[in-house]
Scaffold this active site. Structure first.
Site, mmCIF file in Angstrom:
data_model
loop_
_atom_site.group_PDB
_atom_site.id
_atom_site.type_symbol
_atom_site.label_atom_id
_atom_site.label_comp_id
_atom_site.label_asym_id
_atom_site.label_seq_id
_atom_site.Cartn_x
_atom_site.Cartn_y
_atom_site.Cartn_z
ATOM 1 C CG ASP A 50 20.046 41.448 16.584
ATOM 2 O OD1 ASP A 50 19.590 42.034 15.583
ATOM 3 O OD2 ASP A 50 20.972 40.615 16.518
ATOM 4 C CE LYS A 119 15.905 38.283 12.114
ATOM 5 N NZ LYS A 119 17.376 38.419 12.061
ATOM 6 C CD GLU A 187 20.321 43.209 6.940
ATOM 7 O OE1 GLU A 187 20.657 44.358 7.289
ATOM 8 O OE2 GLU A 187 20.049 42.294 7.750
#
Length: 276
Positions: A50, A119, A187
């Site tokens: 995204d 995801k 992340e």
């Protein structure tokens, strides 16, 4: 074996999961067919992230990305892949309300793009949704640490998991793995936490700013190619400076057009019946 070395074999969530602790998994984002063709030659996974909202659509964050946008770009990327597995992000507000909403969004993505998996972001609170999807035939990649869809709650794009907060993120990753996620993106975490989670969970970790110990790595392809001169995340190594090169190329083209050096005779067409 990597997608590059294992010619002809299509990577799947199952083959990626089986790579835990083996050869590192290579992943990049892609949003278009030409870029997908390039990534497919060397990558095991291609993520239709995204991040497309910021990279291609000029949005300030990922919150404005819609399911229709993800499907549009997923279709484009699928046309460029023959070996790498394709994972498509579920965008903000398309899955958080509960498992049924997530299933409707994920089923549409899978059916309309040909993706091998979806995801979603979030920790232990998303585990029931992950289990719901997986038991209904939809492979899921998890995502913990810095989750961009929660940027307003997190207070910006900051490193996550320092100090005691690391225990919570590790628990989040475990919950997703135990719920059936075939891999988990980590992340912007301290490298020590990235290694700890990688050691603790039974599925591959895919790091982005989470250290070298992860089972694989992912970057936004536009970042590693240097397409944005002003954006230089600490965790990105630039393998090219395409933004600089493209700027110079456009400037040279403009100069040639204004000086009437382009087009030249070799770029034109002769009249009918003459040779050219």
């Amino acid at each position: 074996m990597s997608a590059q070395s294992e010619t002809g074999r299509r990577q799947t969530p199952s083959t990626i999961r089986a790579r835990k602790g083996a050869e590192p998994i290579v992943c990049l984002t892609a949003y278009t067919t030409p870029v997908a063709r390039i990534a497919d030659q060397s990558c095991d996974l291609v993520l239709v992230g995204d991040s497309v909202g910021m990279v291609l659509h000029g949005l300030p964050d990922t919150l404005g990305v819609t399911l229709d946008m993800m499907i549009l770009h997923g279709r484009a990327v699928a046309r460029g892949l023959s070996r790498a597995a394709m994972v498509v992000d579920l965008p903000f507000a398309s899955y958080e309300a509960g498992p049924q909403q997530a299933f409707a969004a994920a089923a549409r993505v899978m059916a309309e793009t040909g993706a091998q998996a979806v995801k979603l972001e979030g920790g232990a609170h998303m585990a029931p949704t992950v289990e719901f999807l997986v038991t209904r035939g939809i492979p899921v990649m998890g995502h913990v640490g810095l989750t961009p869809q929660a940027v307003n709650t997190l207070g910006g794009y900051r490193v996550q998991g320092r100090g005691a907060a690391g225990d919570r993120i590790a628990a989040d990753a475990r919950a997703l793995a135990e719920a059936g996620a075939f891999s988990v993106v980590l992340e912007k975490l301290p490298a020590s936490l990235g290694q700890r989670i990688t050691d603790e969970i039974a599925v591959p970790t895919i790091g982005i700013g989470a250290g070298a110990a992860c089972d694989g790595q992912v970057l936004v392809i536009d970042d590693m190619l240097g397409l944005f001169a002003e954006f230089r995340p600490k965790f990105v190594r630039r393998y090219a400076e395409l933004g600089r090169d493209a700027t110079a190329a456009v400037a040279a083209y403009a100069e040639d057009v204004r000086a009437r050096r382009f087009p030249g005779p070799e770029h034109g067409f002769a009249d009918e019946g003459t040779q050219a």
